[in-house]
Design a protein around this motif. Structure first.
Motif, short mmCIF file in Angstrom:
data_model
loop_
_atom_site.label_atom_id
_atom_site.label_comp_id
_atom_site.label_asym_id
_atom_site.label_seq_id
_atom_site.Cartn_x
_atom_site.Cartn_y
_atom_site.Cartn_z
N ASP A 120 60.51 28.80 20.17
CA ASP A 120 61.93 29.01 19.90
C ASP A 120 62.62 27.68 19.60
OD1 ASP A 120 62.09 31.90 20.43
OD2 ASP A 120 61.53 31.32 22.46
N GLN B 102 56.74 30.07 13.90
CA GLN B 102 57.68 30.79 14.77
C GLN B 102 57.02 31.20 16.09
OE1 GLN B 102 60.25 33.65 12.82
NE2 GLN B 102 59.94 32.70 10.83
N GLN C 67 64.58 32.13 12.37
CA GLN C 67 64.36 32.75 13.68
C GLN C 67 65.68 32.78 14.43
OE1 GLN C 67 61.16 30.87 15.73
NE2 GLN C 67 61.04 32.39 17.34
#
Length: 296
Positions: A152, A149, A278
């Motif tokens: 993005d 993560q 995410q």
């Protein structure tokens, strides 16, 4: 005295400033649209809330007390701060903030680079104060950064086997089989299937995981994940291997590469990948939207 400040208190403080700036109760009637008794009543309510007198009004005219002078200064400062807050809050409401981190596969065709640049241009036309970061890396590295993560989004060819990722198709890239000048097959007019099977082929440990896609010879003594490395092996004249058309074209024009069999071409899908865990913010969603529009 005032404990917590509420909307009615702000209303009374604004009325107080208006009365002072107008020069008294009578003069403030036209500005406020209120009668003099109503203004006097509300000023009395404010003084009760504060616990002290703000002004004197009588035969000598309207005059602020020392405490009234101090409150006037403090109120004017408060109203300026409230207006600044209102403007900033409204500005934030319609403005994209934060950062967007995008990973991109290396050695892209010029048309892909231009489309990405177009997406950035679209994004910069929005109301935004966003830090954009572009990272170029091999697919395996991009996949690792997504899993951690630390990105993005990533644009690349992926195996599609990561259940943690969401994949959205963007474009396709054509791969073709080549050999370099000096290779035994370079000058052969009609290369047979058996000759191809016996050629020493550059293997890609990550890129092409599906069986039969692409062509694979019977032997390989060269391993390369990055396109530049595969190109170097092929230019040595000792290996055959797949390259994107746009990467091979300048070398082919110079007579240093030869396409072996266009019938063995295949298409590699490039996708926009993100980690499902995410959740994208407003800025990330907006940039992904601009990317999809640029590649539509």
């Amino acid at each position: 005295m005032l404990g917590q400040l509420h909307d009615p208190d702000l209303h009374l403080l604004r009325l107080f400033v208006t009365v002072v700036e107008a020069g008294g109760f009578s003069a403030a009637q036209g500005v406020l649209g209120l009668s003099q008794p109503s203004i006097s009543q509300q000023m009395g309510r404010l003084e009760t809330r504060l616990g002290y007198r703000l002004c004197s009004r009588g035969k000598g005219g309207f005059r602020l007390t020392e405490k009234g002078e101090l409150l006037l200064k403090a109120t004017r400062e408060l109203l300026v701060q409230i207006e600044q807050f209102r403007q900033q809050a409204n500005g934030v409401g319609g403005r994209l903030l934060g950062s967007v981190r995008i990973g991109m596969a290396e050695n892209q065709d010029a048309s892909v680079t231009l489309r990405l640049a177009n997406a950035i241009a679209r994004f910069r036309q929005r109301e935004e104060s966003v830090q954009l970061e572009l990272i170029s890396a091999p697919p395996a590295e991009l996949e690792r950064l997504l899993l951690e993560q630390r990105l993005d989004y990533a644009i690349s060819y992926f195996s599609g086997s990561q259940a943690a990722f969401d994949y959205q198709p963007l474009f396709n890239e054509t791969q073709r089989l080549y050999c370099g000048q000096g290779h035994p097959l370079f000058a052969v007019m009609q290369v047979s299937g058996e000759e191809l099977l016996e050629a020493d082929q550059v293997r890609h440990p990550y890129r092409f995981l599906k069986a039969g896609e692409p062509f694979q010879s019977r032997r390989s003594s060269a391993l390369a994940e990055q396109i530049d490395s595969a190109l170097t092996f092929i230019l040595s004249g000792r290996h055959i291997g797949y390259l994107p058309l746009h990467c091979a074209a300048p070398w082919e024009t110079r007579g240093l590469l030869r396409a072996l069999d266009p019938g063995l071409d295949f298409s590699v899908p490039f996708t926009l990948a993100r980690h499902r865990a995410q959740a994208p913010g407003e800025a990330q969603q907006a940039f992904a939207e601009d990317l999809r529009e640029a590649f539509a």
